[in-house]
Design an enzyme around this catalytic site. Structure first.
Site, PDB file in Angstrom:
ATOM      1  CG  HIS A  48      -2.418   1.357   2.331  1.00 25.95           C
ATOM      2  ND1 HIS A  48      -3.054   1.913   3.577  1.00 25.95           N
ATOM      3  CD2 HIS A  48      -3.556   0.454   1.973  1.00 25.95           C
ATOM      4  CE1 HIS A  48      -4.149   1.524   3.488  1.00 25.95           C
ATOM      5  NE2 HIS A  48      -4.471   0.914   2.906  1.00 25.95           N
ATOM      6  CD  GLU A  51      -5.642   0.821  -1.760  1.00 26.85           C
ATOM      7  OE1 GLU A  51      -6.661   0.492  -1.376  1.00 26.85           O
ATOM      8  OE2 GLU A  51      -4.374   0.129  -1.491  1.00 26.85           O
TER       9      GLU A  51
END
Length: 430
Positions: A48, A51
């Site tokens: 994440h 990301e």
């Protein structure tokens, strides 16, 4: 649909959507939060974090240039991370296909991960975690997964924790990226007014130098136990000064790709998948106990989770919990009716078809199918046929199997500890 595997292992899948004037481009990487613990204990939340970080610039583009190029053509550029997949995607006019392919692949494969940007995005991710902590339903889902899945790689929140993100180093992020974000673990999915040959040309023109190499060079996903062991504790409570009490309870279930997957979807739909479902009718319409009540079936590559949720006034939590458990017991003992089967099949077929009316949805269908592998890689007609083929007896067998096992429950609300919970909730852990 058309499919090509390029040197180095990148899979390119496309679908021409008649009447569309846009192109949805997604670079899917077979990597998610479940891959972090096996790679490095310090990597919780790395997928994440990346990301966010990969949008901060590449060797060819600054973060501002990435944003400006997409804005200049009226496009949308974004990403999401799940427990098993990461997707970076763009939605643009069909005439801007080559630009979208270029930008998306450059972001994912060419991110420089400057140390200064790591610090900037660390604060952004920590703010996101803080926002999640303000949402009791998000906290509840994380607590439930932690309790049910335990030390299985699928346990733990996708975003990581304040501690793991606060301690994340640029070295950990770079090693995680280098090991996993490679063509051999990637799928480029494109849907819209596109031709497969044009997509291949765009990929070759932009990144031929990154599409070579050994397709087996990427780090493989470590094997995980196919069955979650029963947790020592089956009930957790998180004290939170909320107006409502939030309860989630459920069981380990059938994995995505299992031949019984569609039957499990029917079961979940009958239980709490819409306004005609048993839970909605009994909890909300008949008794007025809650505004929000539903069930969901989540499938992963090696296991699944079937759960139900209710949010209600604290003084009604005991009654609501009793209704939920009664409904599970009724399904375990008696299964579903033929009328319920017909309604659920129609609802699922409608959701499948209506959910694929736009090019981003078609792109997501393509990418997920390719990553899921042959067992789950159905086209729409095959998926609809499987739903139509589900029988009452198949659903009854699954209900009997799943709901005969002890349930696990998590609560978020104004309760200091388990002893403060209503008896109907505390009975879960006994």
């Amino acid at each position: 649909m058309a499919r090509t595997v390029l040197p180095g292992g990148l899979r390119v899948v496309t679908e021409h959507v008649a009447g569309a004037r846009s192109a949805a481009v997604g670079l899917w990487v077979d990597i998610g939060s479940r891959d972090e613990p096996g790679f490095d204990p310090a990597a919780r939340g790395a997928a994440h974090f990346l990301e966010h970080l990969l949008f901060k610039g590449t060797a060819r583009r600054s973060a501002r240039e990435i944003a400006e190029e997409i804005d200049a053509v009226g496009g949308d550029l974004n990403a999401f991370t799940s427990k098993e997949h990461t997707c970076f995607y763009a939605h643009v006019l069909d005439s801007d296909l080559a630009l979208a392919v270029d930008v998306v692949c450059d972001v994912v494969l060419g991110g420089v991960m400057d140390p200064a940007d790591v610090e900037v995005e660390r604060d952004v991710v920590l703010s996101e975690i803080a926002g999640r902590d303000d949402d009791p339903e998000d906290l509840l889902a994380d607590d439930f997964d932690d309790l049910l899945l335990g030390d299985h790689p699928l346990g733990g929140p996708v975003v990581g924790s304040e501690e793991s993100v606060g301690d994340m180093t640029r070295d950990v992020l770079a090693r995680f990226h280098g090991a996993h974000y490679v063509p051999s673990r990637s799928v480029l999915a494109v849907a819209g007014n596109v031709a497969h040959a044009d997509v291949l040309e765009a990929v070759a023109a932009a990144f031929a130098h990154r599409l070579s190499g050994d397709p087996a060079a990427a780090a493989a996903r470590p094997d995980a136990p196919a069955v979650v062991r029963a947790p020592a504790d089956r009930l957790s409570v998180r004290e939170d000064d909320t107006e409502q009490a939030h309860l989630m309870l459920g069981v380990p279930s059938i994995r995505r790709g299992d031949p019984r997957w569609e039957a499990q979807l029917v079961l979940s739909t009958v239980l709490g998948g819409g306004t005609s479902s048993r839970l909605f009718q009994e909890v909300r319409e008949r008794r007025g106990l809650a505004y929000s009540v539903y069930s969901s079936a989540t499938g992963y590559s090696d296991l699944g989770v079937l759960n139900v949720y209710v949010g209600c006034a604290p003084e009604r939590l005991g009654t609501a919990a009793g209704v939920l458990r009664t409904q599970l017991a009724e399904l375990a003992e008696h299964g579903i009716t033929a009328a319920e089967l017909t309604r659920a099949q129609g609802q699922l077929r409608g959701e499948y078809v209506l959910g694929l009316e736009d090019t981003p949805s078609r792109m997501s269908w393509l990418g997920r199918r390719e990553l899921d592998g042959p067992a789950a890689a159905l086209d729409l007609d095959e998926a609809l046929a499987r739903v139509r083929a589900v029988t009452v007896d198949e659903v009854a067998a699954i209900a009997s199997e799943l709901f005969a096992t002890p349930v696990t429950a998590a609560v978020v609300g104004p309760y200091a500890d388990v002893d403060d919970l209503p008896d109907e909730v505390r009975e879960v852990g006994e």
